[in-house]
Design an enzyme around this catalytic site. Sequence first.
Site, mmCIF file in Angstrom:
data_model
loop_
_atom_site.group_PDB
_atom_site.id
_atom_site.type_symbol
_atom_site.label_atom_id
_atom_site.label_comp_id
_atom_site.label_asym_id
_atom_site.label_seq_id
_atom_site.Cartn_x
_atom_site.Cartn_y
_atom_site.Cartn_z
ATOM 1 N N LYS A 22 14.741 38.789 -13.544
ATOM 2 C CA LYS A 22 15.015 38.733 -12.254
ATOM 3 C C LYS A 22 16.621 39.191 -11.696
ATOM 4 C CE LYS A 22 16.155 34.590 -10.160
ATOM 5 N NZ LYS A 22 17.700 34.790 -9.516
ATOM 6 N N ASN A 23 17.472 38.546 -12.557
ATOM 7 C CA ASN A 23 18.692 38.890 -12.165
ATOM 8 C C ASN A 23 19.455 40.323 -12.752
ATOM 9 O OD1 ASN A 23 18.912 36.508 -11.098
ATOM 10 N ND2 ASN A 23 20.053 35.485 -12.526
ATOM 11 N N ARG A 97 21.097 34.978 -1.978
ATOM 12 C CA ARG A 97 22.311 35.500 -1.793
ATOM 13 C C ARG A 97 22.655 36.741 -2.393
ATOM 14 N NH1 ARG A 97 24.550 30.861 -0.198
ATOM 15 N NH2 ARG A 97 26.644 31.741 -0.828
ATOM 16 N N CYS A 121 24.937 27.015 0.197
ATOM 17 C CA CYS A 121 23.856 27.075 -1.005
ATOM 18 C C CYS A 121 23.822 25.895 -1.675
ATOM 19 C CB CYS A 121 24.581 28.098 -2.073
ATOM 20 S SG CYS A 121 23.446 28.398 -3.444
ATOM 21 N N ARG A 126 29.801 29.465 -3.254
ATOM 22 C CA ARG A 126 29.263 30.761 -3.573
ATOM 23 C C ARG A 126 29.649 31.953 -2.596
ATOM 24 N NH1 ARG A 126 23.371 31.163 -5.852
ATOM 25 N NH2 ARG A 126 24.512 32.742 -6.991
ATOM 26 N N ASP A 310 22.739 29.031 -15.912
ATOM 27 C CA ASP A 310 21.393 28.779 -15.527
ATOM 28 C C ASP A 310 20.490 28.460 -16.414
ATOM 29 O OD1 ASP A 310 21.917 30.229 -13.311
ATOM 30 O OD2 ASP A 310 21.548 32.278 -14.039
ATOM 31 N N ILE A 332 30.988 26.778 -13.683
ATOM 32 C CA ILE A 332 30.759 27.867 -12.941
ATOM 33 C C ILE A 332 30.747 27.384 -11.467
ATOM 34 C CG2 ILE A 332 29.475 30.000 -13.027
ATOM 35 C CD1 ILE A 332 30.889 29.952 -15.592
ATOM 36 N N ARG A 402 10.700 31.521 -6.803
ATOM 37 C CA ARG A 402 11.829 32.594 -6.504
ATOM 38 C C ARG A 402 12.236 33.316 -7.714
ATOM 39 N NH1 ARG A 402 17.133 30.002 -5.006
ATOM 40 N NH2 ARG A 402 17.678 32.326 -5.671
HETATM 41 N N1 EPU Z 1 32.966 33.668 -7.030
HETATM 42 C C1 EPU Z 1 33.833 33.861 -5.917
HETATM 43 N N2 EPU Z 1 33.981 34.890 -5.142
HETATM 44 C C2 EPU Z 1 33.099 35.846 -5.354
HETATM 45 C C3 EPU Z 1 32.053 35.749 -6.211
HETATM 46 C C4 EPU Z 1 31.904 34.818 -6.976
HETATM 47 O O1 EPU Z 1 34.835 32.746 -5.865
HETATM 48 O O2 EPU Z 1 33.153 36.690 -4.438
HETATM 49 C C5 EPU Z 1 32.794 32.426 -7.943
HETATM 50 C C6 EPU Z 1 31.241 31.492 -7.372
HETATM 51 O O3 EPU Z 1 31.472 30.854 -6.497
HETATM 52 C C7 EPU Z 1 31.325 30.842 -8.889
HETATM 53 C C8 EPU Z 1 31.817 31.887 -9.764
HETATM 54 O O4 EPU Z 1 32.549 32.760 -9.058
HETATM 55 O O5 EPU Z 1 31.869 29.683 -8.877
HETATM 56 C C9 EPU Z 1 30.839 32.758 -10.480
HETATM 57 O O6 EPU Z 1 29.765 33.362 -9.681
HETATM 58 P P1 EPU Z 1 29.151 34.727 -9.863
HETATM 59 O O7 EPU Z 1 29.673 35.492 -8.791
HETATM 60 O O8 EPU Z 1 29.227 35.040 -11.310
HETATM 61 O O9 EPU Z 1 27.697 34.387 -9.515
HETATM 62 P P2 EPU Z 1 26.667 35.102 -8.769
HETATM 63 O O10 EPU Z 1 26.754 36.778 -9.203
HETATM 64 O O11 EPU Z 1 26.490 34.935 -7.714
HETATM 65 C C10 EPU Z 1 24.931 35.211 -10.630
HETATM 66 C C11 EPU Z 1 23.222 35.176 -10.816
HETATM 67 C C12 EPU Z 1 23.199 33.305 -10.898
HETATM 68 C C13 EPU Z 1 24.109 32.988 -12.013
HETATM 69 C C14 EPU Z 1 25.507 33.247 -11.793
HETATM 70 C C15 EPU Z 1 26.188 32.923 -12.934
HETATM 71 C C16 EPU Z 1 22.249 36.831 -10.009
HETATM 72 C C17 EPU Z 1 21.303 37.471 -8.826
HETATM 73 N N3 EPU Z 1 22.628 35.697 -9.874
HETATM 74 O O12 EPU Z 1 25.142 34.781 -9.460
HETATM 75 O O13 EPU Z 1 21.959 33.248 -11.123
HETATM 76 O O14 EPU Z 1 23.923 31.461 -11.839
HETATM 77 O O15 EPU Z 1 25.467 34.588 -11.984
HETATM 78 O O16 EPU Z 1 25.931 33.220 -14.358
HETATM 79 O O17 EPU Z 1 22.539 37.535 -10.902
HETATM 80 C C18 EPU Z 1 20.019 32.100 -10.847
HETATM 81 O O18 EPU Z 1 19.475 32.831 -11.457
HETATM 82 O O19 EPU Z 1 19.426 30.676 -10.758
HETATM 83 C C19 EPU Z 1 21.337 32.069 -10.548
HETATM 84 C C20 EPU Z 1 21.939 31.287 -9.617
#
Ligand code: EPU
Length: 424
Positions: A22-23, A97, A121, A126, A310, A332, A402
């Site tokens: 998915k991701n 998101r 969220c 996030r 995850d 995280i 999802r």
């Molecule tokens: N963060 C910030 N600012 C940003 C972006 C992130 O402060 O602009 C913080 C977040 O709040 C968090 C940390 O950085 O505390 C890491 O977040 P990240 O951006 O890596 O998460 P994401 O890209 O939104 C993806 C996966 C998530 C997975 C996380 C961590 C996708 C679509 N989603 O989210 O997957 O948990 O990386 O590995 O790739 C899931 O599949 O259930 C899921 C939540």
Amino acid sequence: MDRFIIQGGTPLEGSIAVSGSKNASLPALAACLLTSEQVSLDRVPAVRDIQTMLNLVKHIGAEICVEKAAGKKSRITIRAAEIREPEAPYDLVKTMRASSLVLGPLVARFGRARVSLPGGCAIGARPINLHTSGLEQLGARIRQQHGYIEAEAPEGLRGADIIFDRITVTGTEDIMMAAVLARGETVIRNAAREPEVVDVAGLLTSMGAQIEGAGTPVIHIQGVATLHGASHTVIADRIEAGTFLIGGALTRGDLAVTGCVPEHLRALIAKLRQAGAEVTEAADTLRVRTPNPLKSVDVTTEEHPGFATDLQAQFMALMTQAGGISFITETIFENRFMHALELARMGANIRLEGRQAIVAGPTPLSGAQVIASDLRASASLVLAGLAAKGEAVIDRVYHIDRGYEKIETKLAGAGARIRRVSAK
Ligand code: EPU
């Protein structure tokens, strides 16, 4: 709203095939917006987040064709000949998101994007500030108003040296997708090393992008003027694979998880072995057995190649059946322990102290009616239900839909007694 009814106590046996990630599929679908030519994607899982992303790219102007030949993996072809509406509206973003992944591709291709801020969220705040500041460094003008991020780069983007304040998976993907069409060189430092980043870099490269270093903390991108069409097969879903492996260990079964990439699951495999499970590898298959009692182990979530956040909820379910005290630390997301209280309702002994969950085991689990709060929390409750005595009822299954493709069918194929009941 659908629910799962599970009669626990049956070990998972036989084999389960893993779906596409998915991701990795979500950024791949966003990447299709970078070219006017056709992109074909194989092994995109049929899950709700993917449907949401397809609705979004369609809203933006892409033509989509989903081919599903009987017994074969589905292929999605996308052609974004024109960008009609460079916008991700609130109604789509609020349910997923990852919609913010279209920001980079839209500004890069169209010079303009308007993406709703996602809002709250279940697992943490996030924010997307790292996406927007990266785009600013690439020369975009960013404004926030009426709940939307508006980005503009009428003269196009230009390469920059970007250091992320913290590692972000979709942030890395978003900026990488923007930088492939920027003038000159972009360097992304402190980049996420997740396999999904490498996969989308592979797709972009086959579309004509010049990217080096994906999978390392420093990614170099030489911008090109245009990208062309391509075909790409999405990687296996390592989180789905990990969920089933944990399920096999937790139910003391003998389960082969097929079609996965063991290399993507190193941290989990190591923890399962430390906990006393036997994990064997053969090419794209992992087999798990638990001949001896489980021992508690400590886990701290980290960015890849560390232990994936995850898989934290699912591993917590496993630790309820391990002898001793396990410290599970979530680094995280700030609020990713909602499953702990539901596991406690099933008999687990878990104390929460800030970002740490302290699990004392083993305690027998008994089926109960529980509520899933997010995708991975739901998976953890399903696994706990499989290991529990009696009947467990998992409410709000839409969370699990999802991100897991036909999870109840796959688990039932391995002997689980699980069925979906549609609420009237
Ligand atoms: N963060 C910030 N600012 C940003 C972006 C992130 O402060 O602009 C913080 C977040 O709040 C968090 C940390 O950085 O505390 C890491 O977040 P990240 O951006 O890596 O998460 P994401 O890209 O939104 C993806 C996966 C998530 C997975 C996380 C961590 C996708 C679509 N989603 O989210 O997957 O948990 O990386 O590995 O790739 C899931 O599949 O259930 C899921 C939540």
